[in-house]
Design a protein around this motif. Structure first.
Motif, PDB file in Angstrom:
ATOM      1  N   ASN A 117       0.857  -1.121   0.205  1.00 48.37           N
ATOM      2  CA  ASN A 117      -0.334  -0.166   0.353  1.00 48.37           C
ATOM      3  C   ASN A 117       0.974   0.586   0.320  1.00 48.37           C
ATOM      4  N   ILE A 118       1.561   1.575  -1.393  1.00 49.68           N
ATOM      5  CA  ILE A 118       2.342   2.117  -1.499  1.00 49.68           C
ATOM      6  C   ILE A 118       1.892   3.791  -0.819  1.00 49.68           C
ATOM      7  N   LYS A 119       1.246   3.966  -1.016  1.00 49.85           N
ATOM      8  CA  LYS A 119       0.422   5.653   0.375  1.00 49.85           C
ATOM      9  C   LYS A 119       0.203   5.016   1.873  1.00 49.85           C
ATOM     10  N   ALA A 120       0.171   4.771   2.269  1.00 49.31           N
ATOM     11  CA  ALA A 120      -0.157   3.778   3.660  1.00 49.31           C
ATOM     12  C   ALA A 120       1.375   4.496   4.289  1.00 49.31           C
ATOM     13  N   ARG A 121       1.167   4.737   5.751  1.00 49.57           N
ATOM     14  CA  ARG A 121       2.361   4.879   6.698  1.00 49.57           C
ATOM     15  C   ARG A 121       1.888   4.961   7.698  1.00 49.57           C
ATOM     16  N   HIS A 122       2.821   3.722   8.780  1.00 55.50           N
ATOM     17  CA  HIS A 122       2.321   3.427   9.622  1.00 55.50           C
ATOM     18  C   HIS A 122       3.737   4.067  10.457  1.00 55.50           C
ATOM     19  N   ASP A 123       3.144   4.142  11.734  1.00 54.24           N
ATOM     20  CA  ASP A 123       4.641   4.991  13.219  1.00 54.24           C
ATOM     21  C   ASP A 123       5.519   3.777  13.050  1.00 54.24           C
ATOM     22  N   ALA A 124       4.203   2.391  13.531  1.00 49.64           N
ATOM     23  CA  ALA A 124       4.519   1.812  13.951  1.00 49.64           C
ATOM     24  C   ALA A 124       3.665   0.841  13.649  1.00 49.64           C
ATOM     25  N   THR A 170       8.788  -0.531  -0.477  1.00 46.96           N
ATOM     26  CA  THR A 170       7.398  -0.381  -0.121  1.00 46.96           C
ATOM     27  C   THR A 170       6.931  -0.795   0.984  1.00 46.96           C
ATOM     28  N   ARG A 171       6.021  -2.151   1.258  1.00 43.93           N
ATOM     29  CA  ARG A 171       5.580  -2.549   2.311  1.00 43.93           C
ATOM     30  C   ARG A 171       6.159  -2.457   3.371  1.00 43.93           C
ATOM     31  N   PHE A 172       8.536  -2.241   3.484  1.00 47.72           N
ATOM     32  CA  PHE A 172       8.863  -2.223   4.452  1.00 47.72           C
ATOM     33  C   PHE A 172       8.875  -0.088   5.277  1.00 47.72           C
ATOM     34  N   TYR A 175       5.283  -0.280   6.833  1.00 43.20           N
ATOM     35  CA  TYR A 175       4.853  -0.290   7.993  1.00 43.20           C
ATOM     36  C   TYR A 175       5.974  -0.653   8.755  1.00 43.20           C
ATOM     37  N   ALA A 176       6.542   0.559   8.783  1.00 39.25           N
ATOM     38  CA  ALA A 176       7.618   0.589   9.318  1.00 39.25           C
ATOM     39  C   ALA A 176       8.650  -0.199   9.878  1.00 39.25           C
ATOM     40  N   VAL A 177       9.217  -0.842   8.945  1.00 35.88           N
ATOM     41  CA  VAL A 177      10.000  -1.940   9.714  1.00 35.88           C
ATOM     42  C   VAL A 177      11.689  -1.458   9.516  1.00 35.88           C
ATOM     43  N   GLU A 178      12.514  -2.008  10.454  1.00 34.43           N
ATOM     44  CA  GLU A 178      13.485  -0.930  11.540  1.00 34.43           C
ATOM     45  C   GLU A 178      14.262  -1.927  10.544  1.00 34.43           C
ATOM     46  N   LEU A 179      15.183  -0.841   9.508  1.00 35.93           N
ATOM     47  CA  LEU A 179      16.329  -1.307   9.180  1.00 35.93           C
ATOM     48  C   LEU A 179      17.700  -1.367   9.138  1.00 35.93           C
ATOM     49  N   GLU A 180      18.621  -2.123   9.552  1.00 31.93           N
ATOM     50  CA  GLU A 180      20.275  -1.533   9.296  1.00 31.93           C
ATOM     51  C   GLU A 180      20.255  -0.472   8.081  1.00 31.93           C
TER      52      GLU A 180
END
Length: 217
Positions: A117-124, A170-172, A175-180
């Motif tokens: 969902n390219i338009k969506a953003r989750h803080d957590a 885009t998924r990461f 959905y605010a997936v933490e990345l190195e």
């Protein structure tokens, strides 16, 4: 090249459409987009299968019909060998094919847990336990490729692998997936990639209706 038509679904939600579209752009194919409504009964039935072999994207090129993303990749490589969709070196090419095939045929838990969902953003966002191994495996693949080939794309320059993993970036982000840091830098490379920016802009312009789809397509 002969005139071509690429049948796709939603640019905001359809990860398989994005992959096929990127592959055609990378090959320099001149094509017309043919969108299919996501509320079409036949399309919905296919989307809910979580299958990489749905009939979108579908490429029609002259008298050739191709409807699987890896088949599209191979066909694009055959008609545009200078586009560099696969690495030149046989060992590197085998590695690229392996990681591309892995995302094509697996990661079902990630797809259902983190729909594109390219338009969506989750803080957590709490990722359910079944999808965490998928996230970890993708991090391993990216780390291995970036370390081995030096970035900024997975195999140095853009290849099929980047088209296959672009929806995951885009998924990461959604959905605010933490990345190195190196993995976050790779995602930023994908977001700044010209064809990806073109797709994302069109995705953001789509209507906001969501037709009761709770899974990735």
């Amino acid at each position: 090249m002969a005139p071509a038509t690429l049948t796709i679904s939603s640019k905001n939600y359809s990860s398989w459409s994005l992959r096929g579209w990127l592959l055609c752009r990378m090959a320099g194919l001149d094509f017309v987009e043919k969108p299919v409504a996501i509320d079409d009964p036949e399309t919905r039935q296919e989307l809910l299968l979580l299958s990489p072999s749905v009939r979108v994207p579908r490429l029609s090129h002259g008298d050739v019909e191709v409807w699987d993303t890896l088949a599209i990749a191979e066909y694009m490589s055959e008609i545009a060998p200078k586009a560099g969709l696969w690495p030149d070196d046989i060992k590197t090419r085998a590695h690229c094919r392996a990681v591309s095939g892995e995302i094509h045929s697996g990661f079902y838990n990630l797809r259902s847990a983190l729909p594109m969902n390219i338009k969506a953003r989750h803080d957590a966002f709490k990722i359910f336990s079944g999808a965490r191994p998928d996230v970890q495996r993708i991090k391993e693949i990216w780390t291995d490729c970036l370390t081995t080939y030096g970035g900024p794309f997975l195999f140095g320059a853009p290849t099929v692998a980047d088209a296959m993993y672009a929806p995951v970036c885009t998924r990461f982000r959604t959905y605010a997936v933490e990345l190195e840091p190196p993995l976050q830098a790779y995602c930023e490379t994908i977001f700044d990639w010209a064809p990806m920016k073109e797709w994302a802009e069109a995705a953001r312009a789509e209507p906001d209706e969501v037709i009761e789809l709770e899974v990735e397509f």
